[in-house]
Design a protein around this motif. Structure first.
Motif, PDB file in Angstrom:
ATOM      1  N   ASP A 114       0.888  -1.074  -0.086  1.00 49.47           N
ATOM      2  CA  ASP A 114      -0.175   0.062   0.159  1.00 49.47           C
ATOM      3  C   ASP A 114       0.752   1.208   0.107  1.00 49.47           C
ATOM      4  OD1 ASP A 114      -1.699   2.156   0.484  1.00 49.47           O
ATOM      5  OD2 ASP A 114      -2.827   0.989   2.137  1.00 49.47           O
ATOM      6  N   PRO A 115       0.883   2.135  -0.966  1.00 46.73           N
ATOM      7  CA  PRO A 115       1.806   3.285  -1.050  1.00 46.73           C
ATOM      8  C   PRO A 115       1.668   4.279   0.022  1.00 46.73           C
ATOM      9  CG  PRO A 115      -0.058   3.344  -2.855  1.00 46.73           C
ATOM     10  CD  PRO A 115      -0.142   2.111  -2.102  1.00 46.73           C
ATOM     11  N   ARG A 116       0.323   4.199   0.909  1.00 50.91           N
ATOM     12  CA  ARG A 116       0.373   5.035   2.099  1.00 50.91           C
ATOM     13  C   ARG A 116       1.102   4.409   3.215  1.00 50.91           C
ATOM     14  NH1 ARG A 116      -5.976   4.133   2.634  1.00 50.91           N
ATOM     15  NH2 ARG A 116      -5.099   2.329   2.080  1.00 50.91           N
ATOM     16  N   THR A 117       1.542   3.199   3.156  1.00 48.12           N
ATOM     17  CA  THR A 117       2.369   2.732   4.139  1.00 48.12           C
ATOM     18  C   THR A 117       3.846   2.425   3.788  1.00 48.12           C
ATOM     19  OG1 THR A 117       1.693   0.481   3.905  1.00 48.12           O
ATOM     20  CG2 THR A 117       0.347   1.642   5.461  1.00 48.12           C
ATOM     21  N   THR A 118       4.020   2.972   2.766  1.00 50.04           N
ATOM     22  CA  THR A 118       5.544   2.741   2.226  1.00 50.04           C
ATOM     23  C   THR A 118       6.480   3.618   2.673  1.00 50.04           C
ATOM     24  OG1 THR A 118       4.637   2.145   0.123  1.00 50.04           O
ATOM     25  CG2 THR A 118       7.009   2.866  -0.083  1.00 50.04           C
ATOM     26  N   SER A 119       7.652   2.966   2.993  1.00 56.02           N
ATOM     27  CA  SER A 119       8.784   3.672   3.746  1.00 56.02           C
ATOM     28  C   SER A 119       9.539   4.403   2.923  1.00 56.02           C
ATOM     29  CB  SER A 119       9.453   2.631   4.337  1.00 56.02           C
ATOM     30  OG  SER A 119      10.870   3.238   5.132  1.00 56.02           O
ATOM     31  N   VAL A 120      10.149   5.454   3.211  1.00 55.12           N
ATOM     32  CA  VAL A 120      10.849   6.350   2.515  1.00 55.12           C
ATOM     33  C   VAL A 120      12.125   5.806   2.136  1.00 55.12           C
ATOM     34  CG1 VAL A 120      11.989   8.680   2.407  1.00 55.12           C
ATOM     35  CG2 VAL A 120       9.708   8.600   3.209  1.00 55.12           C
ATOM     36  N   ILE A 121      12.617   5.278   3.066  1.00 57.22           N
ATOM     37  CA  ILE A 121      13.913   4.321   2.949  1.00 57.22           C
ATOM     38  C   ILE A 121      13.964   2.953   2.322  1.00 57.22           C
ATOM     39  CG2 ILE A 121      15.831   3.255   4.469  1.00 57.22           C
ATOM     40  CD1 ILE A 121      14.804   4.812   6.717  1.00 57.22           C
ATOM     41  N   ALA A 122      13.002   2.172   2.324  1.00 52.30           N
ATOM     42  CA  ALA A 122      13.033   1.090   1.600  1.00 52.30           C
ATOM     43  C   ALA A 122      11.719   0.970   0.864  1.00 52.30           C
ATOM     44  CB  ALA A 122      12.482  -0.193   2.779  1.00 52.30           C
ATOM     45  N   GLY A 123      11.138  -0.038   0.060  1.00 53.21           N
ATOM     46  CA  GLY A 123      10.024  -0.188  -0.963  1.00 53.21           C
ATOM     47  C   GLY A 123       8.960  -0.289  -0.131  1.00 53.21           C
ATOM     48  N   THR A 124       9.180  -1.087   1.064  1.00 52.59           N
ATOM     49  CA  THR A 124       7.986  -0.967   1.869  1.00 52.59           C
ATOM     50  C   THR A 124       8.611  -1.061   3.358  1.00 52.59           C
ATOM     51  OG1 THR A 124       7.801  -3.475   2.166  1.00 52.59           O
ATOM     52  CG2 THR A 124       6.552  -2.465   0.273  1.00 52.59           C
ATOM     53  N   LEU A 148      16.705   3.985  15.364  1.00 49.06           N
ATOM     54  CA  LEU A 148      16.448   5.022  15.847  1.00 49.06           C
ATOM     55  C   LEU A 148      16.672   6.467  15.113  1.00 49.06           C
ATOM     56  CD1 LEU A 148      17.601   3.734  19.331  1.00 49.06           C
ATOM     57  CD2 LEU A 148      15.181   4.051  18.534  1.00 49.06           C
ATOM     58  N   ARG A 149      17.780   6.428  14.592  1.00 47.10           N
ATOM     59  CA  ARG A 149      17.916   7.566  13.581  1.00 47.10           C
ATOM     60  C   ARG A 149      17.126   7.780  12.345  1.00 47.10           C
ATOM     61  NH1 ARG A 149      18.995  12.664  13.672  1.00 47.10           N
ATOM     62  NH2 ARG A 149      19.914  13.480  11.666  1.00 47.10           N
ATOM     63  N   ASP A 150      17.058   6.928  11.482  1.00 48.32           N
ATOM     64  CA  ASP A 150      16.617   6.941  10.111  1.00 48.32           C
ATOM     65  C   ASP A 150      15.315   6.685  10.155  1.00 48.32           C
ATOM     66  OD1 ASP A 150      19.013   7.725   9.207  1.00 48.32           O
ATOM     67  OD2 ASP A 150      19.564   5.899   8.022  1.00 48.32           O
ATOM     68  N   VAL A 151      14.709   5.828  11.112  1.00 52.50           N
ATOM     69  CA  VAL A 151      12.998   5.626  11.086  1.00 52.50           C
ATOM     70  C   VAL A 151      12.582   6.453  11.995  1.00 52.50           C
ATOM     71  CG1 VAL A 151      11.448   3.815  11.476  1.00 52.50           C
ATOM     72  CG2 VAL A 151      13.279   3.193  10.373  1.00 52.50           C
TER      73      VAL A 151
END
Length: 189
Positions: A114-124, A148-151
Protein backbone atom coordinates in the motif's frame (compact mmCIF):
# COMPACT_ATOMS: atom_id res chain seq x y z
CA UNK A 1 -10.01 9.38 36.33
CA UNK A 2 -11.26 12.80 37.17
CA UNK A 3 -8.80 15.28 38.56
CA UNK A 4 -5.85 13.78 36.67
CA UNK A 5 -3.74 15.69 34.21
CA UNK A 6 -4.76 14.76 30.69
CA UNK A 7 -2.31 12.64 28.70
CA UNK A 8 -1.53 15.45 26.26
CA UNK A 9 -0.90 17.94 29.06
CA UNK A 10 1.83 15.92 30.79
CA UNK A 11 5.21 17.53 30.44
CA UNK A 12 8.38 15.49 29.96
CA UNK A 13 9.32 16.34 33.56
CA UNK A 14 5.95 15.03 34.81
CA UNK A 15 6.39 11.81 32.86
CA UNK A 16 9.92 11.41 34.24
CA UNK A 17 8.59 11.92 37.77
CA UNK A 18 5.85 9.33 37.25
CA UNK A 19 8.50 6.94 35.92
CA UNK A 20 10.72 7.47 38.98
CA UNK A 21 7.79 6.82 41.30
CA UNK A 22 6.72 3.76 39.30
CA UNK A 23 10.28 2.43 39.29
CA UNK A 24 10.29 2.82 43.06
CA UNK A 25 7.16 0.67 43.38
CA UNK A 26 4.28 3.19 43.31
CA UNK A 27 1.49 1.22 41.59
CA UNK A 28 -0.72 4.26 41.00
CA UNK A 29 2.19 6.07 39.34
CA UNK A 30 2.73 3.01 37.11
CA UNK A 31 -0.90 3.08 35.96
CA UNK A 32 -0.73 6.82 35.27
CA UNK A 33 2.60 6.43 33.48
CA UNK A 34 1.37 3.64 31.22
CA UNK A 35 -1.71 5.68 30.35
CA UNK A 36 0.41 8.72 29.61
CA UNK A 37 2.89 6.95 27.31
CA UNK A 38 0.48 4.58 25.55
CA UNK A 39 -0.31 6.96 22.64
CA UNK A 40 3.40 7.53 22.02
CA UNK A 41 4.16 3.80 22.23
CA UNK A 42 1.33 3.06 19.79
CA UNK A 43 2.70 5.62 17.32
CA UNK A 44 6.15 4.03 17.54
CA UNK A 45 4.65 0.60 16.91
CA UNK A 46 2.64 1.95 13.97
CA UNK A 47 5.91 3.15 12.48
CA UNK A 48 7.03 -0.47 12.24
CA UNK A 49 3.69 -2.25 11.80
CA UNK A 50 1.26 -0.21 9.69
CA UNK A 51 -1.67 -2.63 10.20
CA UNK A 52 -3.48 -1.18 13.25
CA UNK A 53 -4.31 -4.47 15.04
CA UNK A 54 -0.67 -5.57 14.73
CA UNK A 55 0.55 -2.21 16.05
CA UNK A 56 -1.89 -2.45 18.94
CA UNK A 57 -0.58 -5.94 19.82
CA UNK A 58 2.97 -4.62 19.75
CA UNK A 59 1.96 -1.62 21.86
CA UNK A 60 0.44 -3.91 24.47
CA UNK A 61 3.67 -5.91 24.54
CA UNK A 62 5.63 -2.66 24.86
CA UNK A 63 3.54 -1.52 27.83
CA UNK A 64 4.08 -4.88 29.54
CA UNK A 65 7.81 -4.61 28.89
CA UNK A 66 7.86 -1.07 30.24
CA UNK A 67 6.12 -2.19 33.43
CA UNK A 68 8.38 -5.23 33.85
CA UNK A 69 11.67 -3.57 32.90
CA UNK A 70 11.24 -0.09 34.34
CA UNK A 71 14.02 -0.88 36.81
CA UNK A 72 16.49 -0.83 33.91
CA UNK A 73 15.69 2.83 33.14
CA UNK A 74 18.64 4.64 34.64
CA UNK A 75 16.86 7.95 35.14
CA UNK A 76 19.66 9.98 33.53
CA UNK A 77 17.90 10.65 30.25
CA UNK A 78 14.25 11.20 29.45
CA UNK A 79 11.99 8.28 30.22
CA UNK A 80 10.32 8.71 26.84
CA UNK A 81 13.62 8.08 25.06
CA UNK A 82 14.02 4.79 26.94
CA UNK A 83 10.36 3.97 26.32
CA UNK A 84 10.84 4.62 22.59
CA UNK A 85 13.52 1.93 22.37
CA UNK A 86 11.35 -0.53 24.32
CA UNK A 87 8.46 0.12 21.93
CA UNK A 88 10.66 -0.29 18.82
CA UNK A 89 11.99 -3.58 20.15
CA UNK A 90 8.48 -4.77 21.00
CA UNK A 91 7.27 -3.94 17.50
CA UNK A 92 10.20 -5.79 15.96
CA UNK A 93 9.52 -8.80 18.20
CA UNK A 94 5.87 -8.76 17.16
CA UNK A 95 6.92 -8.60 13.50
CA UNK A 96 9.28 -11.59 13.94
CA UNK A 97 6.58 -13.61 15.68
CA UNK A 98 4.05 -12.83 12.93
CA UNK A 99 6.58 -13.64 10.21
CA UNK A 100 7.45 -16.98 11.82
CA UNK A 101 3.76 -17.85 12.17
CA UNK A 102 3.13 -16.96 8.51
CA UNK A 103 6.08 -19.04 7.31
CA UNK A 104 5.05 -21.96 9.53
CA UNK A 105 1.54 -21.93 8.09
CA UNK A 106 2.64 -21.08 4.52
CA UNK A 107 0.66 -17.83 4.62
CA UNK A 108 2.54 -15.10 2.83
CA UNK A 109 1.11 -11.78 1.65
CA UNK A 110 0.47 -11.74 -2.10
CA UNK A 111 -0.85 -8.22 -2.46
CA UNK A 112 1.19 -5.23 -3.55
CA UNK A 113 2.38 -2.80 -0.88
CA UNK A 114 0.00 0.00 0.00
CA UNK A 115 1.69 3.27 -1.05
CA UNK A 116 0.23 4.98 2.04
CA UNK A 117 2.35 2.69 4.23
CA UNK A 118 5.49 2.70 2.13
CA UNK A 119 8.71 3.63 3.86
CA UNK A 120 10.78 6.46 2.48
CA UNK A 121 13.90 4.38 3.05
CA UNK A 122 12.73 1.05 1.64
CA UNK A 123 10.22 -0.14 -0.92
CA UNK A 124 7.96 -1.13 1.96
CA UNK A 125 8.26 -1.29 5.69
CA UNK A 126 8.56 -5.05 5.33
CA UNK A 127 11.61 -4.55 3.09
CA UNK A 128 13.17 -2.44 5.79
CA UNK A 129 12.37 -4.95 8.53
CA UNK A 130 13.80 -7.76 6.41
CA UNK A 131 16.97 -5.74 5.85
CA UNK A 132 17.30 -5.06 9.59
CA UNK A 133 16.81 -8.78 10.33
CA UNK A 134 19.58 -9.62 7.86
CA UNK A 135 21.98 -7.04 9.27
CA UNK A 136 21.23 -8.08 12.84
CA UNK A 137 22.48 -11.63 12.22
CA UNK A 138 26.08 -10.48 11.62
CA UNK A 139 26.14 -6.91 12.94
CA UNK A 140 23.58 -6.48 15.74
CA UNK A 141 25.30 -3.35 17.08
CA UNK A 142 24.20 -1.36 14.00
CA UNK A 143 20.48 -2.12 13.98
CA UNK A 144 19.17 -0.20 16.99
CA UNK A 145 21.06 3.06 16.30
CA UNK A 146 20.11 2.88 12.60
CA UNK A 147 16.41 2.38 13.32
CA UNK A 148 16.35 5.09 15.96
CA UNK A 149 18.00 7.59 13.62
CA UNK A 150 16.61 6.83 10.18
CA UNK A 151 13.14 5.58 11.02
CA UNK A 152 12.31 7.49 14.19
CA UNK A 153 14.40 10.59 13.64
CA UNK A 154 16.02 10.65 17.06
CA UNK A 155 19.05 12.87 17.40
CA UNK A 156 22.52 11.35 17.52
CA UNK A 157 22.86 12.65 21.08
CA UNK A 158 19.62 10.95 22.22
CA UNK A 159 20.70 7.70 20.63
CA UNK A 160 24.15 7.84 22.24
CA UNK A 161 22.55 8.42 25.62
CA UNK A 162 20.05 5.62 25.09
CA UNK A 163 22.51 2.97 23.93
CA UNK A 164 25.24 4.10 26.33
CA UNK A 165 27.88 4.67 23.67
CA UNK A 166 30.04 7.65 22.76
CA UNK A 167 28.57 10.00 20.16
CA UNK A 168 31.29 9.20 17.61
CA UNK A 169 30.66 5.47 17.99
CA UNK A 170 26.95 5.94 17.41
CA UNK A 171 27.58 8.02 14.29
CA UNK A 172 29.96 5.34 12.98
CA UNK A 173 27.46 2.56 13.72
CA UNK A 174 24.73 4.42 11.83
CA UNK A 175 27.07 5.09 8.89
CA UNK A 176 28.11 1.42 8.68
CA UNK A 177 24.52 0.26 9.18
CA UNK A 178 23.42 2.41 6.23
CA UNK A 179 26.19 0.92 4.08
CA UNK A 180 24.97 -2.57 4.93
CA UNK A 181 21.29 -1.69 4.40
CA UNK A 182 21.60 -0.02 0.98
CA UNK A 183 22.24 -3.15 -1.10
CA UNK A 184 19.59 -5.09 0.80
CA UNK A 185 16.97 -2.43 0.11
CA UNK A 186 17.91 -2.24 -3.57
CA UNK A 187 17.76 -6.01 -4.05
CA UNK A 188 14.16 -5.79 -5.27
CA UNK A 189 14.92 -3.17 -7.96
Amino acid sequence: MTGETSVDARTPDEIDELARRARDGDREAMELLLGAVRPRALNVCRGVLPHTPDAEDACQEALLNIANKIGSWGGRGRFTTWMHVVAVNSARTTYRRMKNQAVASDVLPLEKPDPRTTSVIAGTRLDLLEAMESIERDHPQFVEPLLLRDVYGMSYEEIAEQVGAPLGTVKAQIHHGRKLARPLLRAGD
